[in-house]
Write a protein that holds these residues in place. Structure first.
Motif, PDB file in Angstrom:
ATOM      1  N   ALA A   1       0.804  -1.134   0.031  1.00 39.60           N
ATOM      2  CA  ALA A   1      -0.155  -0.047  -0.018  1.00 39.60           C
ATOM      3  C   ALA A   1       0.954   1.316  -0.024  1.00 39.60           C
ATOM      4  N   ALA A   2       0.568   2.108  -0.778  1.00 37.73           N
ATOM      5  CA  ALA A   2       1.119   3.514  -0.798  1.00 37.73           C
ATOM      6  C   ALA A   2       0.533   4.481  -0.009  1.00 37.73           C
ATOM      7  N   PRO A   3       1.085   5.557   0.611  1.00 38.22           N
ATOM      8  CA  PRO A   3       0.367   6.407   1.389  1.00 38.22           C
ATOM      9  C   PRO A   3      -0.648   7.455   0.536  1.00 38.22           C
ATOM     10  N   ALA A   4      -2.007   6.596   0.370  1.00 30.32           N
ATOM     11  CA  ALA A   4      -3.074   7.393  -0.334  1.00 30.32           C
ATOM     12  C   ALA A   4      -4.258   7.176   0.345  1.00 30.32           C
ATOM     13  N   PRO A   5      -5.186   8.289   0.357  1.00 27.83           N
ATOM     14  CA  PRO A   5      -6.676   8.319   0.932  1.00 27.83           C
ATOM     15  C   PRO A   5      -7.556   7.174   0.084  1.00 27.83           C
TER      16      PRO A   5
ATOM     17  N   VAL B   1      -8.795  -4.847  -0.536  1.00 25.97           N
ATOM     18  CA  VAL B   1      -7.530  -4.977  -0.940  1.00 25.97           C
ATOM     19  C   VAL B   1      -6.541  -4.015  -0.612  1.00 25.97           C
ATOM     20  N   PHE B   2      -6.886  -2.622  -0.405  1.00 25.04           N
ATOM     21  CA  PHE B   2      -5.901  -1.777  -0.016  1.00 25.04           C
ATOM     22  C   PHE B   2      -5.818  -1.670   1.454  1.00 25.04           C
ATOM     23  N   ALA B   3      -6.695  -2.140   2.243  1.00 22.34           N
ATOM     24  CA  ALA B   3      -6.511  -2.228   3.639  1.00 22.34           C
ATOM     25  C   ALA B   3      -5.648  -3.428   4.006  1.00 22.34           C
ATOM     26  N   LEU B   4      -5.739  -4.390   3.240  1.00 24.66           N
ATOM     27  CA  LEU B   4      -5.090  -5.776   3.558  1.00 24.66           C
ATOM     28  C   LEU B   4      -3.644  -5.384   3.279  1.00 24.66           C
ATOM     29  N   CYS B   5      -3.310  -4.606   2.255  1.00 26.13           N
ATOM     30  CA  CYS B   5      -1.953  -4.533   1.722  1.00 26.13           C
ATOM     31  C   CYS B   5      -1.080  -3.253   2.793  1.00 26.13           C
ATOM     32  N   ARG B   6      -1.914  -2.926   3.453  1.00 26.55           N
ATOM     33  CA  ARG B   6      -1.453  -1.905   4.371  1.00 26.55           C
ATOM     34  C   ARG B   6      -0.338  -2.454   5.570  1.00 26.55           C
ATOM     35  N   GLY B   7      -0.753  -3.910   5.673  1.00 23.52           N
ATOM     36  CA  GLY B   7      -0.003  -4.707   6.618  1.00 23.52           C
ATOM     37  C   GLY B   7       1.401  -4.912   6.050  1.00 23.52           C
ATOM     38  N   GLY B   8       1.939  -4.643   5.260  1.00 18.02           N
ATOM     39  CA  GLY B   8       3.040  -4.903   4.544  1.00 18.02           C
ATOM     40  C   GLY B   8       3.019  -5.475   3.133  1.00 18.02           C
TER      41      GLY B   8
ATOM     42  N   GLY C   1      -2.404   4.787  -7.800  1.00 19.88           N
ATOM     43  CA  GLY C   1      -1.405   5.239  -7.242  1.00 19.88           C
ATOM     44  C   GLY C   1      -1.685   4.771  -5.504  1.00 19.88           C
ATOM     45  N   HIS C   2      -2.639   3.924  -5.282  1.00 19.63           N
ATOM     46  CA  HIS C   2      -3.015   3.257  -4.169  1.00 19.63           C
ATOM     47  C   HIS C   2      -2.058   2.071  -3.605  1.00 19.63           C
ATOM     48  N   LEU C   3      -1.529   1.476  -4.632  1.00 18.99           N
ATOM     49  CA  LEU C   3      -0.407   0.360  -4.267  1.00 18.99           C
ATOM     50  C   LEU C   3       0.682   0.309  -5.248  1.00 18.99           C
ATOM     51  N   ALA C   4       1.599   0.036  -4.784  1.00 20.44           N
ATOM     52  CA  ALA C   4       3.061  -0.028  -5.309  1.00 20.44           C
ATOM     53  C   ALA C   4       3.651  -1.188  -5.627  1.00 20.44           C
ATOM     54  N   ALA C   5       4.403  -1.570  -6.390  1.00 18.42           N
ATOM     55  CA  ALA C   5       5.269  -2.933  -6.692  1.00 18.42           C
ATOM     56  C   ALA C   5       6.560  -2.559  -6.140  1.00 18.42           C
ATOM     57  N   PRO C   6       7.260  -3.211  -5.063  1.00 23.83           N
ATOM     58  CA  PRO C   6       8.521  -3.106  -4.734  1.00 23.83           C
ATOM     59  C   PRO C   6       9.540  -3.333  -5.836  1.00 23.83           C
TER      60      PRO C   6
END
Length: 107
Positions: A26-30, A41-48, A77-82
């Motif tokens: 998750a990227a820092p996005a509203p 999906v976004f909330a789940l990805c905030r965990g790492g 822009g809500h998710l990013a790929a490392p």
């Protein structure tokens, strides 16, 4: 049961190459303006960092739907790929050989 095309907003394929083994974070996005499944999906990805397959399993959604949702979240822009490591950051061959030798000795 909600149809897949409803969950994806009518999209039938991802907008980018998102595979089951693709990693996202998750990227820092509203979260305003996101559909309910995209929010999950976004909330789940905030965990790492998570693989697309892990997201599908955790949310009990079809992998094809998650691939479409993830590609949309990357586009917005809500998710990013490392980023992948460059060869300069990779461990040396000698170190890898030592690790392999050590693993073989304990097996």
């Amino acid at each position: 049961m909600v149809r897949p095309y409803v969950r994806t907003g009518g999209r039938s394929r991802p907008s980018r190459d998102v595979r089951l083994e693709s990693l996202v974070i998750a990227a820092p996005a509203p979260v305003q303006g996101l559909e309910p499944d995209a929010r999950r999906v976004f909330a789940l990805c905030r965990g790492g960092v998570m693989a697309v397959a892990e997201i599908a399993a955790a949310l009990e959604l079809p992998p094809s739907v998650v691939r479409i949702l993830v590609s949309g979240l990357i586009d917005s822009g809500h998710l990013a790929a490392p980023t992948r490591r460059s060869r300069a950051d990779a461990p040396s061959i000698e170190l890898l050989k030592e690790v392999l030798h050590g693993l073989r000795s304990i097996a």
